[in-house]
Design an enzyme around this catalytic site. Structure first.
Site, mmCIF file in Angstrom:
data_model
loop_
_atom_site.group_PDB
_atom_site.id
_atom_site.type_symbol
_atom_site.label_atom_id
_atom_site.label_comp_id
_atom_site.label_asym_id
_atom_site.label_seq_id
_atom_site.Cartn_x
_atom_site.Cartn_y
_atom_site.Cartn_z
ATOM 1 N N ASP A 3 0.859 -1.173 0.000
ATOM 2 C CA ASP A 3 0.000 0.000 0.000
ATOM 3 C C ASP A 3 0.908 1.240 0.000
ATOM 4 O O ASP A 3 2.133 1.144 0.120
ATOM 5 C CB ASP A 3 -0.936 -0.033 1.231
ATOM 6 C CG ASP A 3 -2.164 0.835 1.028
ATOM 7 O OD1 ASP A 3 -3.175 0.607 1.709
ATOM 8 O OD2 ASP A 3 -2.119 1.735 0.166
HETATM 9 C C1 GLC Z 1 -4.216 4.281 -0.189
HETATM 10 C C2 GLC Z 1 -5.135 3.153 0.217
HETATM 11 C C3 GLC Z 1 -5.250 2.066 -0.809
HETATM 12 C C4 GLC Z 1 -5.111 2.662 -2.192
HETATM 13 C C5 GLC Z 1 -3.685 3.179 -2.324
HETATM 14 C C6 GLC Z 1 -3.447 3.866 -3.674
HETATM 15 O O1 GLC Z 1 -3.478 4.724 0.917
HETATM 16 O O2 GLC Z 1 -4.892 2.535 1.478
HETATM 17 O O3 GLC Z 1 -6.524 1.431 -0.619
HETATM 18 O O4 GLC Z 1 -5.357 1.676 -3.185
HETATM 19 O O5 GLC Z 1 -3.328 4.045 -1.266
HETATM 20 O O6 GLC Z 1 -4.214 5.030 -3.734
#
Ligand code: GLC
Length: 729
Positions: free
Chosen positions: A289
């Site tokens: 993430d």
């Molecule tokens: C965010 C979220 C995740 C998302 C990623 C890209 O922090 O936790 O669900 O897909 O970053 O935006």
């Protein structure tokens, strides 16, 4: 000298691997993906390989004067970007840099959060769960996939399948509620909707099951906090949706932010490698993430970014999102023997496999299609409207609905004319102007038969009561009051935890003010989480939960109020009486004293339980009938129940089938959802619903190591308040 010789050596090797016509194998679409991956990998330098393991961001804003800068800043051979723009030109310019200006021309993989629509925004996933219609959910994901791919996004970071039982956590909006089976079924439907049968097609995208794993247990419902989850709970509650999505072929998985029992998810080799790759055989890849690799330092699991890179990669995270840890430290880690080139090769192979399967080598660029062919088509809007209709839940109705014979309707409240907040969190490229407001839906539905009288009444929060008097006047001149309340879109989603599930006091006070007008009061709610409605409920003659319905929410809502649409939504997450009851969910393990240990100050039961939802039809359930009472583990058996619609209104009914194991070596939840079916039951007719039980699938449980176990003894199969007993020999 070594540097000069190396590319030369690699080039010589490449020529020997080309097909006889001199075209490298990896550039021959007729060759197998594995052959192409192997050939390309052989040609790559270590630096080129490491670049593939990184994902940067591009397109946060696409004003023309910084497009060039953005393209210049991203290395040509980067593995992937999170593409925040829907500007095809920028996307193609970036792709051209990779494909035409690097040694091997490996295309970039463009990913984005297409969570509940790309531009045609449809209901949030929590609402989708309440539709109990996985086929329709899959249809909308296919709509989103088409819009995304035609706009230059090849990969979505969806579905989010984190079982969630704490509505203080803002991300409950993104999942399919409190039940593992519902999250699994909707997650699989989403994966199949996004990916279809062939990723090579121009209207499919790769999916991403997230956030692996246990993120929904964030302490206190506060985002990014640690989680302490027993391995028993992990196996019987949080892992099943992921196992289902891996079995359905989800191409990627995203590692979560949360610490799992002392080892953060993004550095947890037990889940990332032992379970996901070795036990489940996942051949796709794991992307971290956002900054989750670097965050291992903040979580106290890595001294610095270099150690964070080492821990995440060796645990099983193939791609590093955003924080540049892999690119920064892999050369040193390789030189120190902390990572192996073989492991890097395996990681790169997983990423390249997806790029070949998506057809990015043959079709790296996105055609520039007119918007009318690409987004917000009438078919897309119509599908979004159908899902909104099926996901809305009629919570209360004392008979006032469906409306009839009303001439003057007061339309009051902060949500009444809103558009933007109806889109909810993670609205991707959705725009407020695309959305139909509730007021507009009411105008379309009732415009010919009644007059609408509008007053805002108050804002979503704050203490300004100056709008109350106009709201009172509007109510007093009307036959019925529609009070449209709820949450701003930003009050749920990521980093949007709230300490109370009750709506802000100003909204409650407006409702009390209007209740004193003595007119029938219908409350319409648009929100991204279960709310504490215990103070609103006594004031309302009816309450309709419309969730955050996306671009087509007004008409479905108005259609339910008029009776044109028979509500069929049923809750996939419990509504408590008080925030103090949280976590509260239907499938908890039995108490030692079921009749004691309750809160002294409130009723123990939830305000609205899992599966609750009213219809304009009246369904009468027959008795459960089983093919057998004595069963064996090797034989399927079917249980049936009849449902009769004794009303004069056709309606959809969802039958939820639960299993209980009243005595087991490892205690089981009081009941567990194992099957559901939604079907039209016409007025006056009877439908028979059936559940064919596979003992090893539906009666077994898993232990703390994930081993499935099936114990002889009594099991109860239940529907609503009925259940029958079967005995497994
Ligand atoms: C965010 C979220 C995740 C998302 C990623 C890209 O922090 O936790 O669900 O897909 O970053 O935006």
């Amino acid at each position: 000298m070594k540097r000069i010789l190396l590319p030369l050596f690699v080039t010589v090797l490449c020529v020997s691997c080309a097909g006889d016509e001199g075209i490298p194998v990896y550039r021959q679409p007729e060759r197998s993906v594995d052959e192409r991956v192997e050939d390309l990998l052989r040609r790559m330098t270590f630096e080129e390989k490491v670049l593939q393991l990184n994902q940067y961001i591009v397109g946060l804003n696409t004003n023309v004067n910084n497009i060039g800068k953005q393209i210049e800043e991203v290395p040509g051979g980067i593995g992937s970007v999170i593409y925040f723009s829907d500007n095809v030109t920028l996307r193609n310019e970036l792709q051209r840099k990779a494909v035409e200006q690097t040694r091997l021309g490996i295309p970039v993989l463009f990913g984005f959060d297409v969570i509940h629509g790309f531009r045609t925004i449809y209901p949030i996933p929590l609402a989708q769960g309440c539709s109990w219609n996985p086929a329709l959910v899959g249809e909308l994901c296919a709509v989103a996939a088409r819009e995304a791919r035609l706009s230059g996004t090849d990969w979505t970071f969806s579905p989010m399948i984190d079982v969630s039982r704490d509505a203080r956590w803002g991300r409950v909006a993104e999942c399919y509620g409190e039940d593992p089976y519902c999250n699994a079924v909707m997650g699989v439907a989403s994966v199949r909707g996004y990916q279809g049968d062939d990723l090579y097609l121009t209207d499919r995208v790769a999916a991403c099951a997230k956030h692996y794993v246990g993120y929904g247990m964030s302490q206190g419902g506060r985002d990014y906090t640690a989680t302490d989850i027993s391995m028993q709970l992990m196996w019987d509650t949080y892992l099943p949706p992921y196992k289902a999505c891996v079995e359905a072929g989800v191409e990627t998985v995203m590692s979560a932010f949360n610490d799992i029992n002392g080892v953060p998810a993004t550095a947890n080799s037990y889940f990332l490698t032992e379970i996901l790759k070795q036990r489940w055989g996942h051949r796709g890849f794991v992307v971290s993430d956002w900054n989750a690799v670097e965050q291992l330092v903040a979580q106290g699991h890595a001294r610095d970014r270099k150690e964070a890179a080492w821990r995440a990669f060796t645990a099983g995270v193939e791609m590093d999102m955003k924080d540049d840890c892999y690119r920064s430290f892999f050369p040193e880690l390789l030189a120190e023997g902390k990572i192996s080139e073989k492991a890097v090769d395996d990681a790169v192979a997983r990423i390249l496999r997806l790029k070949f399967r998506l057809g990015l080598f043959e079709r790296p660029y996105t055609d520039s299609l007119p918007e009318t062919e690409r987004i917000l088509t009438p078919e897309a809007r119509q599908a979004a409207e159908r899902l909104a209709e099926e996901s809305m839940v009629l919570l209360k109705n004392n008979g006032i609905l469906p409306l009839s014979g009303v001439r003057d309707i007061a339309v009051i409240g902060p949500m009444a004319r809103e558009r933007y907040h109806l889109l909810g969190s993670w609205r991707c490229h959705g725009r407020a102007e695309d959305a139909q407001s509730l007021y507009e839906g009411l105008q379309q539905e009732f415009g010919g038969s009644a007059s609408l009288h509008y007053a805002a009444g108050c804002d979503f929060d704050g203490a300004d009561r100056s709008g109350f008097s106009l709201a009172r006047r509007v109510a007093l001149q009307s036959d019925v009051v529609l009070l449209c309340l709820g949450e701003r879109a930003e009050w749920s989603g990521e980093n949007a935890s709230r300490s109370t599930l009750a709506l802000p006091a100003i909204q409650q006070e407006l409702a009390e003010e209007l209740a004193r007008c003595g007119k029938p009061l219908i409350v319409v709610l648009s929100n991204g989480r279960p709310l504490d409605l215990s103070r609103l409920e006594p004031l309302a003659d009816a309450m309709l939960e419309i969730w955050q319905p996306g671009v087509s929410g007004g008409s479905p809502m108005a259609g339910i109020l008029s009776g044109r649409v028979n509500p069929s939504g049923r809750l996939c997450m419990t509504f408590p009486r008080s925030t103090g009851q949280v976590p509260i969910f239907y499938n908890s393990r039995p108490s030692a004293r079921p009749d004691q240990g309750h809160y002294q100050d409130i009723d123990e039961s939830p305000l609205y339980e899992f599966g609750h939802g009213l219809s304009y039809s009246h369904f009468v359930y027959g008795e459960l009938e089983s093919e057998a009472e004595e069963i064996t583990s090797d034989k399927l058996f079917t249980v049936k129940i009849s449902v009769t619609n004794v009303s004069d209104v056709d309606g959809y009914e969802t039958v939820h089938w639960f299993v209980s194991d009243p005595c087991c070596s490892i205690t089981r939840p009081v009941k567990e959802l194992k099957h559901f079916e939604k079907r039209l039951v016409r007025a006056g007719e009877t439908e028979t619903f059936a559940f064919t039980i596979v003992p090893a699938r539906d009666l077994a449980y898993v232990d703390a190591a994930g081993n499935p176990l099936l114990e002889a003894g009594e099991f109860r199969i239940g529907v609503k308040d009925r259940s029958l007993c079967v005995h497994l020999k």
